[in-house]
Design a protein around this motif. Structure first.
Motif, PDB file in Angstrom:
ATOM      1  N   ILE A   5       1.288  -0.944  -0.111  1.00 35.60           N
ATOM      2  CA  ILE A   5      -0.184  -0.155   0.001  1.00 35.60           C
ATOM      3  C   ILE A   5       0.358   1.311  -0.328  1.00 35.60           C
ATOM      4  O   ILE A   5       0.526   2.146  -0.551  1.00 35.60           O
ATOM      5  CB  ILE A   5      -0.805   0.236   0.831  1.00 35.60           C
ATOM      6  CG1 ILE A   5      -1.794  -0.778   1.363  1.00 35.60           C
ATOM      7  CG2 ILE A   5      -1.467   1.153   1.399  1.00 35.60           C
ATOM      8  CD1 ILE A   5      -2.707  -1.477   2.710  1.00 35.60           C
ATOM      9  N   SER A   6       1.471   1.264   0.464  1.00 32.50           N
ATOM     10  CA  SER A   6       2.727   2.735   0.908  1.00 32.50           C
ATOM     11  C   SER A   6       3.377   2.778  -0.598  1.00 32.50           C
ATOM     12  O   SER A   6       3.578   4.230  -1.208  1.00 32.50           O
ATOM     13  CB  SER A   6       3.507   2.308   1.786  1.00 32.50           C
ATOM     14  OG  SER A   6       3.119   2.514   3.449  1.00 32.50           O
ATOM     15  N   ARG A   7       3.734   1.610  -0.957  1.00 30.13           N
ATOM     16  CA  ARG A   7       4.468   1.592  -1.622  1.00 30.13           C
ATOM     17  C   ARG A   7       3.490   2.476  -3.009  1.00 30.13           C
ATOM     18  O   ARG A   7       4.195   3.365  -4.219  1.00 30.13           O
ATOM     19  CB  ARG A   7       5.489   0.710  -2.692  1.00 30.13           C
ATOM     20  CG  ARG A   7       6.960   0.286  -1.936  1.00 30.13           C
ATOM     21  CD  ARG A   7       6.878  -0.770  -2.307  1.00 30.13           C
ATOM     22  NE  ARG A   7       6.666  -1.795  -2.519  1.00 30.13           N
ATOM     23  CZ  ARG A   7       6.061  -3.121  -1.434  1.00 30.13           C
ATOM     24  NH1 ARG A   7       6.863  -2.631  -0.179  1.00 30.13           N
ATOM     25  NH2 ARG A   7       5.493  -4.191  -1.514  1.00 30.13           N
ATOM     26  N   VAL A   8       2.167   1.657  -3.160  1.00 30.80           N
ATOM     27  CA  VAL A   8       1.444   2.524  -4.456  1.00 30.80           C
ATOM     28  C   VAL A   8       0.800   3.618  -4.158  1.00 30.80           C
ATOM     29  O   VAL A   8       0.775   4.774  -5.105  1.00 30.80           O
ATOM     30  CB  VAL A   8       0.296   1.272  -4.798  1.00 30.80           C
ATOM     31  CG1 VAL A   8      -0.899   1.796  -5.209  1.00 30.80           C
ATOM     32  CG2 VAL A   8       0.738  -0.096  -4.561  1.00 30.80           C
ATOM     33  N   GLU A   9       0.865   4.146  -3.008  1.00 31.29           N
ATOM     34  CA  GLU A   9       0.588   5.238  -2.599  1.00 31.29           C
ATOM     35  C   GLU A   9       1.398   6.572  -3.312  1.00 31.29           C
ATOM     36  O   GLU A   9       1.205   7.282  -3.676  1.00 31.29           O
ATOM     37  CB  GLU A   9       0.318   5.386  -0.840  1.00 31.29           C
ATOM     38  CG  GLU A   9      -1.023   4.998  -0.402  1.00 31.29           C
ATOM     39  CD  GLU A   9      -1.690   5.255   0.789  1.00 31.29           C
ATOM     40  OE1 GLU A   9      -0.336   4.838   1.504  1.00 31.29           O
ATOM     41  OE2 GLU A   9      -2.739   4.781   0.955  1.00 31.29           O
ATOM     42  N   GLU A  10       2.843   5.944  -2.475  1.00 28.23           N
ATOM     43  CA  GLU A  10       4.326   6.956  -3.097  1.00 28.23           C
ATOM     44  C   GLU A  10       3.786   7.413  -4.643  1.00 28.23           C
ATOM     45  O   GLU A  10       4.739   8.441  -4.948  1.00 28.23           O
ATOM     46  CB  GLU A  10       5.448   6.570  -3.043  1.00 28.23           C
ATOM     47  CG  GLU A  10       5.452   6.135  -1.551  1.00 28.23           C
ATOM     48  CD  GLU A  10       7.072   5.642  -0.807  1.00 28.23           C
ATOM     49  OE1 GLU A  10       7.187   5.037  -1.634  1.00 28.23           O
ATOM     50  OE2 GLU A  10       6.726   4.722   0.435  1.00 28.23           O
ATOM     51  N   MET A  11       3.869   6.609  -5.144  1.00 27.68           N
ATOM     52  CA  MET A  11       3.535   6.609  -6.900  1.00 27.68           C
ATOM     53  C   MET A  11       2.273   7.938  -7.116  1.00 27.68           C
ATOM     54  O   MET A  11       2.638   8.732  -7.747  1.00 27.68           O
ATOM     55  CB  MET A  11       2.705   5.315  -7.668  1.00 27.68           C
ATOM     56  CG  MET A  11       3.543   4.382  -7.881  1.00 27.68           C
ATOM     57  SD  MET A  11       2.865   2.834  -7.774  1.00 27.68           S
ATOM     58  CE  MET A  11       1.934   3.357  -9.943  1.00 27.68           C
ATOM     59  N   LEU A  12       1.979   8.481  -6.328  1.00 28.46           N
ATOM     60  CA  LEU A  12       0.843   9.792  -6.415  1.00 28.46           C
ATOM     61  C   LEU A  12       0.413  10.421  -4.969  1.00 28.46           C
ATOM     62  O   LEU A  12      -0.411   9.658  -4.871  1.00 28.46           O
ATOM     63  CB  LEU A  12      -0.687   9.265  -6.754  1.00 28.46           C
ATOM     64  CG  LEU A  12      -1.686  10.372  -7.996  1.00 28.46           C
ATOM     65  CD1 LEU A  12      -1.122  10.862  -9.055  1.00 28.46           C
ATOM     66  CD2 LEU A  12      -2.795   9.080  -7.896  1.00 28.46           C
ATOM     67  N   PRO A  13       1.180  11.573  -5.526  1.00 25.10           N
ATOM     68  CA  PRO A  13       1.022  12.254  -3.896  1.00 25.10           C
ATOM     69  C   PRO A  13      -0.193  12.359  -3.742  1.00 25.10           C
ATOM     70  O   PRO A  13      -0.721  12.311  -4.292  1.00 25.10           O
ATOM     71  CB  PRO A  13       2.284  13.121  -3.943  1.00 25.10           C
ATOM     72  CG  PRO A  13       3.322  12.630  -4.092  1.00 25.10           C
ATOM     73  CD  PRO A  13       2.381  12.150  -6.186  1.00 25.10           C
ATOM     74  N   THR A  14      -0.663  12.824  -3.173  1.00 27.55           N
ATOM     75  CA  THR A  14      -2.351  13.524  -2.405  1.00 27.55           C
ATOM     76  C   THR A  14      -2.611  14.738  -2.970  1.00 27.55           C
ATOM     77  O   THR A  14      -1.536  15.373  -2.984  1.00 27.55           O
ATOM     78  CB  THR A  14      -2.311  13.276  -1.075  1.00 27.55           C
ATOM     79  OG1 THR A  14      -2.133  12.720  -0.165  1.00 27.55           O
ATOM     80  CG2 THR A  14      -3.800  14.413  -0.589  1.00 27.55           C
ATOM     81  N   GLY A  15      -3.738  14.788  -3.570  1.00 32.65           N
ATOM     82  CA  GLY A  15      -4.045  16.132  -4.006  1.00 32.65           C
ATOM     83  C   GLY A  15      -2.630  16.440  -5.757  1.00 32.65           C
ATOM     84  O   GLY A  15      -3.450  17.166  -6.737  1.00 32.65           O
ATOM     85  N   GLY A  16      -1.945  15.199  -6.134  1.00 34.06           N
ATOM     86  CA  GLY A  16      -1.122  15.264  -6.831  1.00 34.06           C
ATOM     87  C   GLY A  16      -1.278  15.576  -8.261  1.00 34.06           C
ATOM     88  O   GLY A  16      -2.896  14.283  -9.317  1.00 34.06           O
ATOM     89  N   CYS A  17      -0.942  15.515  -9.252  1.00 37.50           N
ATOM     90  CA  CYS A  17      -0.772  15.860 -10.890  1.00 37.50           C
ATOM     91  C   CYS A  17       0.593  15.395 -11.409  1.00 37.50           C
ATOM     92  O   CYS A  17       1.515  15.936 -10.491  1.00 37.50           O
ATOM     93  CB  CYS A  17      -2.435  16.348 -11.420  1.00 37.50           C
ATOM     94  SG  CYS A  17      -1.637  18.247 -10.960  1.00 37.50           S
ATOM     95  N   ALA A  18       0.565  15.726 -12.429  1.00 35.86           N
ATOM     96  CA  ALA A  18       1.895  15.558 -13.527  1.00 35.86           C
ATOM     97  C   ALA A  18       1.274  16.424 -15.222  1.00 35.86           C
ATOM     98  O   ALA A  18       0.186  15.987 -15.691  1.00 35.86           O
ATOM     99  CB  ALA A  18       1.995  13.659 -14.440  1.00 35.86           C
TER     100      ALA A  18
END
Length: 235
Positions: free
Chosen positions: A222-235
């Motif tokens: 779960i931590s690794r997947v969450e790190e892929m997309l910080p809260t509120g983030g976009c690219a």
């Protein structure tokens, strides 16, 4: 620039919907430039649901259709996977979205103790004067649908027993990998990861959340997947 129309952040996550989080992961993995646009009112969207992306002057709804669109643009979410692994990936995605998801629904909508917090999060755009009436009607309809679906007839303990083989299957895939199919994320992680995250992010302390929190392999994933997309983030 693609715009992701999504429910806003909730419960410390990118969005209150794991399907919106899935779409964000797919967008990031695709390499496309994108931004988010928050809404709590999907009534004008195709199918009256989120996520939706706005791309090339069209609205593309449903996370699977969003994946198909991105793949048509050149995204390769499962690059390097064998045909057997791709088949297994599809099964894991369906397990997450057609089974695990409904346990999240019941944990959030069926628990009287946390319902006020869930209600005020999901229906924040509805005036307080009528929020309870509107939200409670939708809640009753949703829980009635879960009775028809079947899981709504089980106790929390029975639901946990029903879900246990799914969790064991995930642990088996993950015990020697960072992600479900190796050391880099694929489409399956974009679906499975947000579902597990949503379970432990939900308000209150459910039996299911406790089961996941006690497993180091699932929590690390779960931590690794969450790190892929910080809260509120976009690219």
């Amino acid at each position: 620039m693609i715009t992701l129309l999504t429910y806003p952040p909730a419960f410390g996550q990118f969005s209150g919907s794991p399907f919106c989080i899935k779409a964000a992961h797919l967008l990031k993995l695709s390499g496309q430039h994108w931004k988010r646009e928050n809404t709590l009112d999907p009534r004008m969207m195709p199918y009256k649901k989120l996520p939706v992306i706005r791309a090339e002057d069209q609205l593309i709804a449903d996370s699977d259709m969003i994946r198909a669109y991105l793949e048509a643009q050149g995204a390769t979410f499962d690059e390097g996977l064998s045909e057997l692994d791709k088949s297994t990936s599809r099964a894991f995605i369906r397990m997450a979205e057609e089974h695990i998801y409904f346990h999240i629904v019941l944990d959030r909508w069926g628990n009287d103790d946390i319902w006020p917090e869930v209600r005020d999060t999901y229906f924040a755009s509805v005036p307080k004067l009528i929020r309870g009436m509107v939200a409670n009607k939708i809640r009753r309809n949703l829980l009635a649908a879960m009775q028809v679906q079947g899981l709504g007839r089980f106790t929390p303990e029975q639901r946990l027993a029903r879900l246990e083989p799914d969790l064991e299957a995930l642990v088996t895939r993950l015990w020697q990998n960072h992600f479900l199919f190796g050391d880099r994320p694929t489409a399956a992680d974009a679906s499975v990861g947000p579902m597990l995250s949503a379970i432990i992010a939900s308000p209150g302390e459910t039996a299911l959340a406790s089961r996941i929190k006690e497993n180091a392999i699932l929590m690390g994933y779960i931590s690794r997947v969450e790190e892929m997309l910080p809260t509120g983030g976009c690219a």
